[in-house]
Enzyme design. Sequence first.
Site, short mmCIF file in Angstrom:
data_model
loop_
_atom_site.label_atom_id
_atom_site.label_comp_id
_atom_site.label_asym_id
_atom_site.label_seq_id
_atom_site.Cartn_x
_atom_site.Cartn_y
_atom_site.Cartn_z
CE LYS A 177 -3.00 7.75 -24.59
NZ LYS A 177 -3.99 8.59 -25.27
CG HIS A 184 -3.43 -0.11 -27.98
ND1 HIS A 184 -2.87 0.84 -28.79
CD2 HIS A 184 -4.42 0.54 -27.29
CE1 HIS A 184 -3.49 2.01 -28.62
NE2 HIS A 184 -4.44 1.84 -27.71
N GLY A 217 0.57 7.84 -30.76
CA GLY A 217 0.09 8.61 -31.91
C GLY A 217 -1.04 7.90 -32.65
P1 A3P Z 1 0.88 14.14 -25.88
O1 A3P Z 1 0.18 13.65 -24.64
O2 A3P Z 1 2.36 14.06 -25.79
O3 A3P Z 1 0.43 15.50 -26.29
P2 A3P Z 1 -2.71 8.23 -28.80
O4 A3P Z 1 -3.45 8.79 -29.93
O5 A3P Z 1 -1.91 7.02 -29.16
O6 A3P Z 1 -3.55 8.06 -27.60
O7 A3P Z 1 -1.57 9.29 -28.44
C1 A3P Z 1 -1.91 10.54 -27.92
C2 A3P Z 1 -0.73 11.46 -28.14
O8 A3P Z 1 -0.72 11.87 -29.51
C3 A3P Z 1 -0.87 12.73 -27.32
O9 A3P Z 1 0.47 13.16 -27.08
C4 A3P Z 1 -1.60 13.63 -28.28
O10 A3P Z 1 -1.51 15.00 -27.97
C5 A3P Z 1 -0.90 13.29 -29.58
N1 A3P Z 1 -1.72 13.60 -30.76
C6 A3P Z 1 -3.04 13.42 -30.91
N2 A3P Z 1 -3.44 13.86 -32.11
C7 A3P Z 1 -2.35 14.35 -32.73
C8 A3P Z 1 -2.12 14.98 -34.00
N3 A3P Z 1 -3.10 15.20 -34.84
N4 A3P Z 1 -0.85 15.35 -34.29
C9 A3P Z 1 0.17 15.14 -33.44
N5 A3P Z 1 0.01 14.57 -32.22
C10 A3P Z 1 -1.23 14.18 -31.87
#
Ligand code: A3P
Length: 295
Positions: A39, A100, A41
């Site tokens: 989570k 991770h 990014g």
């Molecule tokens: P939120 O839940 O705060 O919206 P991961 O990819 O590590 O699982 O993290 C997911 C988080 O990154 C989520 O945050 C998601 O919405 C955000 N996310 C996914 N794709 C993204 C993008 N292209 N640009 C910015 N944030 C992104």
Amino acid sequence: MLCQYQNNWFPVRDFQGVLSCQKNFQANETDIILATMPKAGTTWLKALTFSILNRHDLDESPLLTSTSHDLIPFLELDTYRDGQNPGLENIPSPRIFATHIPYRVLPDSIPGSKCKIIYICRNPLDQFVSHRFFLLKNRLQPEQDPLSLDEAFEMYCDGIHPFGPFWDHMAEYFQAGLENPDRVLFLKYEELKEDIVSSLKKMAGFIGVPFSVEEEKQGVVEEIARLCSMKNMKSLNVNKDGKWNGIIENSSFYRKGEVGDWKNHLTGSMADRVEKILEEKLSGSSGLTFKNYFN
Ligand code: A3P
């Protein structure tokens, strides 16, 4: 359910993959490893890195029809999930993998080789909130009631969460980046949100494929930023439907993508608590701070 190994916490269902990866993965000098806490990014980082390396025809990008996670596998969650010898030798270089796994638990060949690591970290409050929504959407143990927000937060503050504690995870990669800036690039989600163009240039330079003056003039950097933007990725059918690994909704990787969403879900005293934890735990990591994102 989590288990503890080498002072870190791992989801039990992923643990065999972690061990198998730790024991068997042989890094090549040309590998690119994308390391994150869940989570922070990861999905975005995968899309950006894939696009930097495959920028010759962005209009036909495989990202339009495959998810980031299909294009760049996780070492422990995909590649080594079911076996010890997934046959990675024939993948053309540069191979790109995500993980991770905390720095200290990585297979020896990663820190031991000249491969590149890009790490992205995120303000722990937003990361916690993001993870909470992700778990509520993907009920991995449907027979169990989800933890309350307070219970989950308590565990988070004790470092008991997937691949945690969060402070060790980020501090170790941060330190590795300070010691080996040519090998470990440490990025913050919030900095990418603030200035994606500079971040893309930094990443491309780091992995040895800087944008040429001509490319910059043609707007290639902006094109990658647009392709991988939350708005665009979220709108693609491939990211709206289907499941990753048969269990996780592809759409759940895209929620809000904002900085500071924690304010809608956590109290000021919860934020103070995490700030204090970071002050204490990161006191040895000069320069790593999230102060700007706590109020
Ligand atoms: P939120 O839940 O705060 O919206 P991961 O990819 O590590 O699982 O993290 C997911 C988080 O990154 C989520 O945050 C998601 O919405 C955000 N996310 C996914 N794709 C993204 C993008 N292209 N640009 C910015 N944030 C992104």
